[in-house]
Motif scaffolding. Structure first.
Motif, mmCIF file in Angstrom:
data_model
loop_
_atom_site.group_PDB
_atom_site.id
_atom_site.type_symbol
_atom_site.label_atom_id
_atom_site.label_comp_id
_atom_site.label_asym_id
_atom_site.label_seq_id
_atom_site.Cartn_x
_atom_site.Cartn_y
_atom_site.Cartn_z
ATOM 1 N N SER A 146 3.484 1.519 -1.715
ATOM 2 C CA SER A 146 4.193 1.476 -3.010
ATOM 3 C C SER A 146 5.635 1.029 -2.870
ATOM 4 O O SER A 146 6.496 1.410 -3.671
ATOM 5 N N GLU B 26 0.824 -1.210 0.000
ATOM 6 C CA GLU B 26 0.000 0.000 0.000
ATOM 7 C C GLU B 26 0.858 1.259 0.000
ATOM 8 O O GLU B 26 0.438 2.305 -0.503
ATOM 9 N N VAL C 285 -8.999 -0.457 -3.721
ATOM 10 C CA VAL C 285 -8.336 0.135 -4.889
ATOM 11 C C VAL C 285 -9.296 0.186 -6.074
ATOM 12 O O VAL C 285 -9.406 1.201 -6.769
ATOM 13 N N SER D 10 -1.142 -11.616 -3.814
ATOM 14 C CA SER D 10 -0.280 -10.507 -3.389
ATOM 15 C C SER D 10 1.131 -10.647 -3.944
ATOM 16 O O SER D 10 1.767 -9.649 -4.309
ATOM 17 N N ASN E 55 -8.242 -6.470 -2.773
ATOM 18 C CA ASN E 55 -7.986 -5.271 -3.585
ATOM 19 C C ASN E 55 -9.249 -4.451 -3.830
ATOM 20 O O ASN E 55 -9.258 -3.577 -4.695
#
Length: 749
Positions: free
Chosen positions: A339, A337, A521, A364, A518
């Protein structure tokens, strides 16, 4: 007397007269008394007689039930007559034989002429909800296929009959295919396999028995072909309810399958693959016997942007190792999360070293590798995540292998194949199809529907060419239409796109989508898309959308789906009477259209002068489709507006019976009870609604309103505060709470 005797003797044939004193051997035998029948033989004759009596009685009873109109047809198509012509229409009760009526979905409305007209190519589309075009079949693969073929062969009429249906699988599709090949079919188009585990008779189903080879299940299905068997089944259900059994719940979408876990090593999957292969072979044989070419495709699914629905537990690990796994996984999620994909990958690999058989972990790992640009390395992780998913809503590699093997074995016998999976992988980054093509796990966006339709269209063209019919169809020299042109011809506007995004956003925030790792997002992306579609809706934009609808209707005046889209657009644009006109036009094309009647009833019931007409439409809709709770709810509201409170109660009660968790039906039921002065019952009904969801603004608001004035102030305040918790800007609740607090202050002084 003597004369009479003499005359009588003279007429006796001498060879039958015994000489005096002699007795023939045959006469000895005839004079011997018959030997009694043995007990075993007597029992056999009695058994046969009893059986014949039962069969005869059942036949008479079956005939009486048919004449009395008891029961339902079990075929997919039933014959109807419209404007002097015979048509095949869909049977709304086709699924009643295979699942509870309250859960059965009805096929899309179709009107297929019994006598196919000249210069017509008739194509039947078979499959599940993805083939049907969910969430909006008006823009699904079958409609795009029709537009592509008609533009390619402008002098030929293409009838593309959409028989695909939500929640079914090959156990049912082969029955539909057997009927389609008897209806002057020119092609079958098959996209099948997404529901083999979760559909009827699959190991993860909610629709009754999970064993397709159960003799009891098969016997029940055979009996329900007859009206007598259907009556017995209805009696069984009624007795079960009367004895306190739970009624089958209404259709609840994919959320119904919570807890229906089927791991990848479940031995029942062997039977799933075997039955799929058998049913596919049955479909191919049915088509080949009738000389009908069949076009089929491999199955594709969303690998990149659809996280698993359910992963395995870690209970088999020791507590210390389980905690170490969880710590590493949580750290990886936090790093991803932030990055920090490389660090996240390391954390996930630590968890993998402890236990690798966790679907979300595999997803993941793939996501981390993709973020690092390692696309080739990412693909196996995404596929393994799909295979490890305990809720098996996506097709497996084994099913695609069966489809491809069937094509290899039958390609010389009128079978054509489009490899959708391969095509999507070639067009996707890293060979990972995602939200460019899919709304969710398997349902296509317009781009995905177009790709599948284009592949099928090219294979149909090849089939026409091989059959020698291509030259007689006068094919256009132009290339196939592009996706944007197809969208315009089908009447897809910005408004239509907004409706689909909004509908899918609502669906994807319910179980099991809401638990996908996810989901936050993806929700952000969809909310941004909604905002974009709402921007700059100027009068010029509205006019351009009106023009798109007008051209689409002009190009296909008998396409009821375009009329339906335009009617919905008009209703949302503040033109209800124009919308009414277009829904009435739909009934001229498809006289049995249920949802057009529902929309007419819903709109007209708002007009005091047309509320009786609205009631008629709603009752007709219920006669056609008795198991849609929303129609019963709307009828209840319509009856309430006519002060028919007792009838309204019955309508709301029926809606709740069909779908016990229909919270709005409980709320409306409570309102009807209050109109009749049955306030305590109304409050109890609202309490029932709040057990379904404590986050219902409408239920809390009515609970506050229905309390006796001057009493139960604590309850009034509680429910008003709940409304404001859920909707802080709710003006009515804010004003009411202020008034109550003022009254209490005055009383205390």
């Amino acid at each position: 007397m003597a004369l009479t005797c003499k005359q009588t003797r003279s007429h006796i044939n001498p060879k039958f007269v015994k000489p005096p004193g002699k007795t023939s051997q045959s006469s000895d035998r005839s004079s011997t008394p018959p030997r009694p029948m043995s007990p075993s033989r007597r029992r056999w004759f009695k058994g046969v007689a009893a059986l014949l009596s039962v069969v005869f009685g059942m036949g008479i009873l079956e005939l009486c039930l048919r004449m009395a109109g008891v029961g339902y047809p079990t075929t997919f198509f039933v014959k109807t007559r419209h404007e002097g012509e015979d048509y095949w229409m869909e049977n709304p009760g086709f699924l009643y034989r295979f699942m509870p009526k309250a859960q059965a979905r009805s096929p899309r409305p179709v009107m297929v002429p019994v006598a196919k007209k000249d210069h017509t190519i008739r194509i039947f589309v078979l499959g599940e909800s993805a083939a049907m075009g969910d969430p909006e079949p008006a823009f699904g693969m079958p409609e795009i296929l029709r537009v592509l073929l008609e533009s390619r062969y402008p002098q030929t009429r293409f009838e593309v009959v959409n028989t695909a249906l939500t929640a079914i699988n090959s156990h049912l599709i082969h029955h539909i295919a057997a009927e389609c090949v008897q209806k002057e079919a020119d092609f079958l188009v098959l996209y099948m396999g997404n529901n083999e585990v979760t559909g009827p008779m699959g190991p993860g189903t909610v629709f009754g028995d999970t064993r397709s080879d159960s003799w009891m299940l098969q016997l029940g299905l055979q009996l329900k072909k007859y009206h007598l068997g259907q009556a017995m089944d209805a009696l069984r259900e009624k007795l079960s309810r009367n004895l306190g059994g739970e009624s089958p719940k209404g259709w609840g979408g994919i959320a119904m399958f919570e807890g229906r876990h089927v791991p990848m090593d479940d031995p029942r999957l062997i039977r799933v693959h075997a039955s799929f292969e058998h049913h596919l072979e049955t479909i191919l044989n049915s088509a080949q016997k009738q000389g009908v070419p069949i076009v089929m495709s491999s199955l594709a699914c969303n690998l990149k942007d659809s996280a698993p629905f359910a992963s395995s537990s870690l209970n088999h690990l020791e507590e210390s190792r389980r905690q170490s796994w969880q710590d590493a996984y949580d750290q990886g999620i936090a790093l991803l999360e932030a990055s920090l994909a490389a660090d996240a990958l390391g954390a996930f690999q630590t968890a993998e070293s402890i236990d690798a058989n966790h679907a979300d972990l595999q997803f993941s790992l793939g996501t981390s590798l993709l973020a690092l640009g390692e696309t080739a390395e990412a693909q196996p992780y995404f596929k393994h995540a799909r295979d490890l998913d305990f809720l098996r809503f996506r097709p497996s590699d084994e099913l695609n292998d069966i489809i491809k093997r069937s094509f290899d074995e039958n390609q010389s016998q009128g079978v054509y194949f489009f490899d959708l999976e391969k095509s999507m992988e070639a067009m996707s980054e890293g060979g990972l199809p995602g939200d460019v093509f899919f709304w969710d796990h398997v349902h296509f966006k317009f781009q995905g529907n177009y790709l599948l339709a284009r592949g099928f269209a090219e294979q149909i063209a090849a089939g026409l060419d091989e059959s020698g019919r291509l030259s007689s169809l006068n094919a256009s020299e132009a290339d196939w239409l592009g996706a944007e042109t197809c969208a315009s011809k089908l009447g897809l506007t910005r408004w239509g796109q907004y409706q689909m995004v909004e509908a899918m956003l609502n669906r994807l925030n319910q179980f099991p989508f809401s638990r996908q790792s996810n989901r936050p997002v993806l929700n952000t992306k969809m909310l941004k898309e909604l905002e974009f579609l709402k921007l700059d809706v100027t009068p010029e934009v509205l006019k351009s959308m009106m023009d798109i609808y007008a051209r689409a209707i002009e190009g296909a005046p008998h396409n009821w789906m375009v009329l339906d889209q335009y009617a919905r657009f008009l209703k949302d644009s503040g033109e209800p009477m124009q919308a009414v006109d277009h829904w009435k036009k739909i009934l001229e094309i498809v006289p049995h259209h249920v949802m057009a009647r529902f929309e007419l009833g819903r709109l007209l019931s708002r007009d005091p002068e047309k509320v009786a007409e609205a009631e008629t439409y709603l009752r007709e809709a219920i006669d056609l489709r008795p198991y849609i709770p929303e129609i019963h709810m709307e009828l209840g509201l319509c009856l309430g507006r006519q002060n028919k409170a007792e009838e309204a109660l019955s309508a709301f009660s029926r809606a709740v019976e069909i779908q016990p968790n229909a919270i709005q039906a409980h709320i409306n039921w409570a309102s009807a009870l209050r109109l009749l002065g049955r306030n305590q019952e109304a409050i109890e009904r609202l309490e029932q609604a709040l057990t379904i969801s404590t986050n219902s603004v409408a239920a809390h608001l009515k609970m506050a309103r229905f309390q006796t004035p001057g009493k139960n102030w604590e309850k009034v305040i509680f429910h008003l505060q709940e409304v404001l918790r859920l909707d802080p800007d709710h003006k009515e609740a804010t004003d009411a709470l202020s008034k109550v607090q003022t009254l209490l202050l005055q009383e205390s002084n």
